[in-house]
Structure formats: C-alpha cells, structure tokens
Design a protein around this motif. Structure first.
Motif, PDB file in Angstrom:
ATOM      1  N   TYR A 659     -20.539 -49.609  17.007  1.00 56.40           N
ATOM      2  CA  TYR A 659     -19.845 -48.639  17.860  1.00 56.40           C
ATOM      3  C   TYR A 659     -20.642 -48.328  19.126  1.00 56.40           C
ATOM      4  CZ  TYR A 659     -17.653 -44.336  19.462  1.00 56.40           C
ATOM      5  OH  TYR A 659     -17.045 -43.393  20.230  1.00 56.40           O
ATOM      6  N   GLY A 660     -21.900 -47.972  18.982  1.00 53.61           N
ATOM      7  CA  GLY A 660     -22.698 -47.597  20.140  1.00 53.61           C
ATOM      8  C   GLY A 660     -22.847 -48.723  21.141  1.00 53.61           C
ATOM      9  N   LEU A 661     -23.102 -49.920  20.650  1.00 48.35           N
ATOM     10  CA  LEU A 661     -23.301 -51.073  21.520  1.00 48.35           C
ATOM     11  C   LEU A 661     -22.039 -51.429  22.295  1.00 48.35           C
ATOM     12  CD1 LEU A 661     -25.056 -53.425  22.486  1.00 48.35           C
ATOM     13  CD2 LEU A 661     -24.387 -54.679  20.444  1.00 48.35           C
ATOM     14  N   ARG A 662     -20.875 -51.250  21.682  1.00 51.95           N
ATOM     15  CA  ARG A 662     -19.632 -51.656  22.320  1.00 51.95           C
ATOM     16  C   ARG A 662     -18.973 -50.557  23.148  1.00 51.95           C
ATOM     17  NH1 ARG A 662     -20.837 -54.760  18.365  1.00 51.95           N
ATOM     18  NH2 ARG A 662     -20.015 -56.873  18.150  1.00 51.95           N
ATOM     19  N   TYR A 663     -19.063 -49.330  22.677  1.00 51.35           N
ATOM     20  CA  TYR A 663     -18.285 -48.269  23.314  1.00 51.35           C
ATOM     21  C   TYR A 663     -19.125 -47.189  23.992  1.00 51.35           C
ATOM     22  CZ  TYR A 663     -14.782 -50.541  20.433  1.00 51.35           C
ATOM     23  OH  TYR A 663     -13.970 -51.476  19.864  1.00 51.35           O
ATOM     24  N   LYS A 664     -20.414 -47.172  23.754  1.00 46.24           N
ATOM     25  CA  LYS A 664     -21.311 -46.229  24.419  1.00 46.24           C
ATOM     26  C   LYS A 664     -22.525 -46.990  24.955  1.00 46.24           C
ATOM     27  CE  LYS A 664     -18.793 -42.667  23.213  1.00 46.24           C
ATOM     28  NZ  LYS A 664     -18.068 -41.848  24.213  1.00 46.24           N
ATOM     29  N   TYR A 665     -22.222 -48.099  25.630  1.00 41.96           N
ATOM     30  CA  TYR A 665     -23.288 -49.033  25.979  1.00 41.96           C
ATOM     31  C   TYR A 665     -24.355 -48.421  26.877  1.00 41.96           C
ATOM     32  CZ  TYR A 665     -25.713 -53.118  27.731  1.00 41.96           C
ATOM     33  OH  TYR A 665     -26.682 -54.007  28.070  1.00 41.96           O
TER      34      TYR A 665
END
Length: 721
Positions: A659-665
């Motif tokens: 999630y973090g890598l894709r949507y809160k990069y």
C-alpha cells in the motif's frame, strides 16, 4: 522450524535476488513513466507500457534508466526501493579507519559493520531473539548443555573465529555477481542506508528525517515497556484462549507461544518486526507468509489431528527428540563413554528416535527448499549468471553507485586467499584436537558444499531478503559418511553452513559499503576486526548465560517470564541426535516411518518448473513471482518459533511494501526506512534495558495482574500442552 531454515530473519536479512528476479522486483515496485515523472508524485501507478514490460522482463538496466529518468538529483538507481533509500552523493575525503572505529567497534557505517560481524552471533554460539525470547544454540552450547563436554577458552575462541571467517575467503569471487549488479538490492541494507543518510544527508532533509526518527524512536521506546514488562498479554493476544482458557485444543490452535497462533495478535514490535516487514519486498513477504499461514494454520493442525506419523502420541510442537513412549530421548544412555559414538547395544534396547509431527514436517519442507533453491536459480537466473560469468569487468550497464565506487581500489583476491587458507588450517586442526574427531577430508567436503551453493543461495537472498540454509543437507551427508558421531556432525554442519553464511554476510556488508560509498578495503577490515573482537565477547556472554540460565536452556525448567526458552539449542541438539548420533540411515531408512520424507528432495527439484513454464507461456500473469524456496521457508517455521507475529507482521508488510509503496509513494520514499530503523532500534534497546535492569541480571518483577500472568507468560492459555 528455526534450526532448519535460517531466516536471520534480518539479519532477517532473510531474504533473495539476481538480475532475473530483480526484474521481477522492478516490475512490481516501479511506477510507470507518467506516474514517476508526475510533478506531485502522490500516487503510485502500477500499469506498464508494452515497452516498459519488455524492459523489465529483460532486466535491461540502461533502458530502464531512460524510462525512469533522473529521480533524485540527476542519475539514480533504476530500482525504486534503492532510489528511495540510498544517496547518490559521495565525499571521498571522509575518513573511515578513525580512532573511534578501532576503539568502539561498535566510523558509523564501519563501526556498525564491525559490530554486526562480532555481535551478529557466531553460529558456534548463536544468541538469537525471536519475538520476546532469547535463544542460545549450537556447537559450544550443546556440548556443554547436553553432552557435558567443557569447551576451554582456546578451543572456543578458535572455533568462533574460524567458523565465521572461513567463508570470507569465498566472498571475493562473488562481488561481480552479488554486489555490483543494481538488481542485487540486499533489501535489509536499505534500512541502514536510509538511517545513515538521515544522519549525514543535506542539512534540511536530515533535520526532517532525524526529527521523524526521534519521534518514532521515542514512541516505541516508551511503548515497548508495556507489552514486554507491564502488560505482557499484549505480546500474544490469543483470542481463542480467551474463549476457552483451559482447553488443550484451543491452546494448540490459538497460542502464539505453544500453538500455531490462529487469531493471535501482538502489539510488541519485537514480534511484528521479526520478519523485516518494512524492508522485505512485497513479493518475497507474500511468498513467505503464504508458506507460514499454510504451514502453521492449515497443514500442522491437519497432520496432528489426523494422527499422521503417530502425531498424537507425541507433543505437538516438541523441539526435542522423543522415545517410543513420547518422553525425551535419553541420548547419553546410547553414547559410548569411551569413544563418544553410538553404542549399538544400548540403542537396540532403548529403540529408535521419534520426532513431533511438526518437527518431521519441518525436515520435509527443508528438503524441498534446498533442492528448489538450485532449480529456481537455474531456471530464472541461469542465463544471466552465465552471461556475467563470461563477461569481463566492463562498465557497461553500471548504475550510478557502481560508477561512484570506481574511485576506490578493490580488495585483492590474495587477501581473501590468505584468510581462507589460514582458517581452513585452523578448522582442520580443531577437527583432531577437540571432541569432534572430524577427519580433514570431512571438513574439506563441508567447505566444498558451501562453495558450490553460495551463489544460488546468495542470489535468492540478495533479491528477496531470505536465505535458504545448508544445515539440513550438511547434516545428512555427514550422517551417511560419518555415522554415529554427533559432535563431528555438528562441526561438519557448522563449517559447511557457516562458510556460506559468513561469505554472504561479508558480501551483504560490501553491498552496504557500495551503497554508502565506503572503500571496499575499509569494509573488509571492519568485518575482520569485528569478528575477532566479537569472538571474545560471544564466548564470554555464552559462558555467562549457560552459567545463569542452564535449566531454561536445556529444557529442564520453563522460564516463567518467557524470556529464555532454549528452543533453538534443543532443536540443534535434536539434529545432532537424528543426523549424527543415530544417523540418517536409521532415522530415515526403509524401515522408518520417516522414510517418505526423503521424497522432498525430488519434489523440490521439480517444484519451480511448472511456474517457470507458466511464466514463459503467460508472462503477464507474473508466475515468476512464485518462489518455492521462500514458500518452504515459511512452511518450515515450526517448531521452535513463536507464532504471535503472523497476523500483525503480515499487515505491517502489506501496509509498507504494497500500500505505502504504491499509493503513498512520496511519504514512503522519504520515511519508510527511517521508520523501520527507529522501530527496530528502539524495541531492541528496550529489550536490553529490561534484561539488564528489570528481568535478567537485576530482578524487579512487575506486580502480577490479569494482563501479566506469569504462569502463561501473560498469554492466558491454561490448557495442557
């Protein structure tokens, strides 16, 4: 099963990569051109153009750089995880071998490398922390705990140094394959690189990251006293045990300490962070957790409650060897006191050794993992490894970090050669002057196995942060060629496995130096210095712990605090009985109930083939992400590992690496690895504070109450094992 598959779980550095698989990682974790170049970069788009897909599947670093562009201050790594954590700046005038380094080794990167080499616990002693437990194991430990053999200072120190440094001699030949390629990312190093960059980056960015680090560190430092000392139920919140506290079945299914951890939650970062969830690539975590959940929650209960391998006759999660009546196997009764080998007459009277069903299954998964590691690397990375082997040291395809490292002189191969030959001579000598009675040809065979397997296993570790151990296969081979010699078997395993493990440890540190622009020779010196100093400290700590905690380590008593379990030393001792004392010919022979487990080798060798063929046929389906060795690594965690980490560890991994890598990069790139370093360091420091000041050397117990039940380690699972 902790003894069978090493998942220093980071150095859980656990975990895998070569350029073929790094392609996988790049494809999974790399934004497309539009999202990456978007000026706000708020979201992480996972769609790819046809050109990009072809590039990622081919692993063409130069073309990837053209698509991704300059993501940080000009040229940067084509791997987003590396670009987010590793600086591209270098000041070659900064000193490394400072006064502080030589005195403290514990400068900064070099000190950390030195302490990692010395404090990472030599396999000959090994002090591990799994969840809230500290476990001591291996050669010196089992000789003193279970075989009543005193290991004096000289033998102990030489054993510690030689087992650690023998593998350094192999490292020099792997730099081209495991250090220089951009897609050999060594995920756990990204945490350290981010932390050091935080401390030494540009002033403004450093202040922001350091402020974040201190906030996270302070929070976890204060919080960890709650689950580890005051409210220990929070370390293993066994929901099923709350429903029926005295039920044995609920304990087996729901306990995180004495069961498989179904619906068991934890708020203790020592447990949550056990698998390295904030830095292990998502594809690797997904494979590993699939194996963990399938093995612990599904397969293990099915085997036990269906009485497979007479499972109900023996304890469910026993880490020790058993006799036909389900009691501890009396190993001293079948040892010839004069020769230290198997007494056949006594063995015939006592009968064969038995294992808990989870222990036996752990061996089966280990057999599969070993064979699958070979075929997986050959299928998915064989072409690239061969091309790199044939190519010269050209600068073609180098990333920015390799280019910056050209200014520093490389380590001459003869440095590695001297270390290797010197340690080999010491190892051979120890085989004759100790209780091992290991002939020189046996030791050479063990080291040869390490030399053959270090590259394929190194590729897996470099890309996925997981390592497949050689311990089981070395035990088996020695058990056939030197039957009835338990101490010779553990020496053979230690030198065979540790030659590979320490080699990859040095290679990993060389990659960290590669990221941090530390001269390779300084990294080499830091490792050697740390190993020598660490051997002295490890030996002293080992003796101190055995002296003060012996009943908990050998399984005579159960530590009410849960801090000392002795699981790993018991597992290691069981292996010495199964493979060394009794021998594989008897334990896994045609007449044994465990004979079918040997099919694991054949199954493992062919297991990656269907996924390889499916990937060739349907490349868009990403069957190349299925990693059989990693799945088996997860399948084999039982027995000997607390299972309270499973749910929360998986959630943490998903939130960070998916999630973090894709949507809160943007946030992920700036703070993810800083957060990981803060949480890990804060939690570990609290563990030391509690041991030295509250629950170890000094005894200041917290008052007993509902959430801190001493009898069940706070878990409130009161049913019988």
């Amino acid at each position: 099963m902790d003894e069978e598959i090493e998942i220093p779980i980071i150095e859980k550095k656990l975990t895998d990569h070569s350029s073929g698989e790094s392609e996988t990682l790049t494809a999974v974790n790399t934004p497309n051109e539009k999202s990456y170049e978007h000026e706000n970069r708020k979201n992480f788009d996972c769609s790819f153009s046809a050109d990009e897909k072809s590039i990622y599947t081919k692993g063409d670093i130069e073309k990837t750089e053209k698509i991704l562009g300059d993501n940080v201050d000009g040229e940067n790594s084509p791997i987003p995880m590396v670009a987010a954590a590793v600086s591209t700046k270098d000041d070659p005038t900064l000193p490394c071998m400072t006064f502080r380094f030589w005195i403290l080794s514990t400068e900064h990167v070099c000190i950390a490398v030195a302490t990692g080499a010395g404090g990472g616990s030599a396999y000959a002693t090994v002090i591990k922390k799994l969840s809230k437990s500290k476990i001591i194991e291996d050669i010196i430990a089992i000789q003193e705990l279970f075989y009543n053999q005193e290991v004096n200072f000289v033998k102990g120190i030489l054993l510690l140094i030689s087992t650690q440094m023998l593998g350094y001699g192999l490292a020099g030949f792997l730099r081209k394959y495991l250090v220089r390629p951009a897609n050999m990312i060594w995920p756990s190093n990204l945490v350290f690189a981010s932390m050091y960059s935080t401390l030494h980056g540009n002033a403004e960015e450093t202040r922001e990251k350091l402020r974040f680090f201190m906030i996270a560190f302070s929070f976890i430092f204060v919080w960890q006293f709650v689950p580890q000392y005051m409210f220990t139920w929070l370390t293993s919140m066994a929901v099923l045990c709350l429903l029926s506290p005295a039920n044995s079945t609920m304990k087996k299914l729901g306990s995180g300490y004495h069961g498989v951890g179904i619906l068991d939650f934890t708020l203790d970062w020592n447990a949550i962070g056990q698998s390295g969830p904030l830095f292990t690539p998502w594809f690797a975590s997904a494979n590993w957790y699939f194996g963990v959940i399938a093995g612990a929650w599904v397969i293990a209960p099915l085997l036990y409650f269906n009485d497979v391998l007479n499972a109900k006759k023996f304890p469910f999660l026993a880490t020790y060897s058993l006799d036909k009546n389900g009691q501890r196997y009396n190993q001293t009764a079948v040892i010839d006191s004069n020769t230290g080998t198997l007494n056949l007459t006594a063995y015939e009277e006592l009968g064969p050794v038995y294992l808990s069903v989870t222990f036996a299954a752990g061996y089966f998964w280990s057999f599969i993992a070993f064979a699958a590691a070979i075929s997986h690397v050959l299928l998915f990375y064989g072409d690239e490894i061969w091309q790199r082997f044939k190519s010269s040291r050209s600068e073609e395809g180098e990333d920015i970090h390799s280019k910056l490292m050209r200014r520093y002189p490389e380590i001459p191969n003869w440095w590695y050669g001297i270390i290797f030959v010197g340690m080999l001579c010491i190892a051979i000598t120890l085989g004759y002057v100790t209780e091992a009675n290991l002939p020189f040809w046996g030791l050479l065979m063990a080291v040869a196995m390490a030399a053959i397997m270090v590259l394929p296993i190194g590729v897996i570790q470099a890309i996925s942060n997981n390592q497949v151990g050689l311990n089981v296969i070395t035990e088996m081979i020695c058990g056939y060629v030197l039957p009835g010699r338990p101490i010779a078997n553990v020496y053979f395993k230690c030198f065979g496995y540790m030659a590979m493990y320490q080699c990859l440890l040095l290679v990993s540190d060389l990659k960290l130096g590669h990221y941090m622009k530390i001269p390779p020779r300084s990294m080499f010196v830091a490792q050697i210095w740390g190993t020598i100093v660490g051997a002295l400290i490890n030996y002293w700590v080992l003796k101190l712990i055995i002296l003060t905690k012996r009943p908990y380590l050998d399984g005579t008593l159960r530590d009410p605090s849960g801090q000392w379990t002795g699981y790993a030393s018991q597992v290691f001792n069981t292996a010495s009985i199964v493979w060394g004392l009794i021998g594989p010919a008897r334990t896994f022979g045609n007449a044994s109930i465990y004979h079918p487990l040997l099919w694991g080798f054949l199954i493992g060798f062919f297991a990656p083939l269907p996924f390889y063929l499916l990937h060739r046929k349907f490349p868009k389906a990403r069957f190349d992400l299925v990693n059989v060795p990693l799945i088996c690594s997860g399948l084999s965690i039982l027995p000997g590992t607390y299972t309270n980490f499973i749910i929360m560890g998986f959630i943490a991994s998903f939130l960070s690496q998916y999630y973090g890598l894709r949507y809160k990069y943007h946030w992920w790139k700036k703070y993810n690895y800083v957060l990981s370093a803060a949480l890990d360091s804060g939690a570990q420091i609290v563990t030391m504070v509690i041991f030295f000041c509250l629950n170890g050397i000094n005894k200041v117990p917290f008052p007993q109450w509902w959430g801190n039940d001493e009898k069940t380690q706070g878990e409130r699972c009161f049913g019988p094992d």
